[in-house]
Design a protein around this motif. Structure first.
Motif, short mmCIF file in Angstrom:
data_model
loop_
_atom_site.label_atom_id
_atom_site.label_comp_id
_atom_site.label_asym_id
_atom_site.label_seq_id
_atom_site.Cartn_x
_atom_site.Cartn_y
_atom_site.Cartn_z
N THR A 151 8.65 -25.27 -20.83
CA THR A 151 8.35 -25.78 -22.07
C THR A 151 7.39 -24.77 -22.64
O THR A 151 7.81 -24.05 -24.05
CB THR A 151 7.80 -27.08 -22.00
N VAL A 204 13.10 -30.61 -23.83
CA VAL A 204 13.37 -30.67 -25.03
C VAL A 204 12.33 -31.88 -25.57
O VAL A 204 11.57 -31.83 -26.57
CB VAL A 204 14.55 -31.41 -25.11
N ALA A 257 14.37 -36.92 -29.32
CA ALA A 257 15.07 -35.92 -29.75
C ALA A 257 16.73 -36.33 -30.12
O ALA A 257 17.02 -37.42 -29.13
CB ALA A 257 15.05 -34.96 -28.98
N MET A 281 20.87 -34.82 -30.27
CA MET A 281 21.55 -33.81 -30.25
C MET A 281 22.58 -34.08 -31.42
O MET A 281 23.47 -34.97 -31.48
CB MET A 281 22.28 -33.82 -29.00
#
Length: 128
Positions: A14, A88, A96, A98
């Protein structure tokens, strides 16, 4: 699916994204899967270049290709991968989404693309 990396390694990946704009998960995905994707992607890239290659909207020799969300690309081994999702989440949070599966594909002779946002700010009234 199972995690392959420790929490410390996930944090390092990250941090790499935050510092460098990317991280590399070496040997993470099956070579057979990646070969299958490459074989399915090549005609999509060729079609895209034939159709939109003259636009150069991403710079010379750089193409944004939206992938159809069907086999082989609709593969939970890729988009539901626990390690990728952990990275992510470390970048954008647990919620999150997509919204698109696509590539920004630089070919030989492409120009450098600076870091940029692909969508307007969620809260434009807040000064940054």
């Amino acid at each position: 699916m199972t995690e392959r990396y420790s929490q410390q390694q996930i944090q390092a990946f990250t941090q790499a994204v935050l510092e460098d704009g990317f991280c590399i998960l070496r040997n993470h995905f099956s070579p057979d899967t990646l070969q299958t994707w490459q074989e399915a992607f090549t005609p999509l890239l060729t079609e895209h270049i034939d159709r939109e290659g003259n636009l150069k909207n991403r710079g010379t020799s750089r193409y944004y290709v939206t992938l159809p969300f069907m086999a082989p690309f609709a593969d939970p081994a890729i988009y539901e991968d626990d390690d990728v999702l952990a990275i992510v989440a470390g970048l954008v949070g647990e919620d999150a989404v997509m919204c698109q599966l696509a590539t920004d594909t630089p070919l030989l002779g492409s120009e450098y693309q600076a870091i940029h946002r692909d969508a307007p700010p969620l809260f434009p009234e807040i000064e940054q």
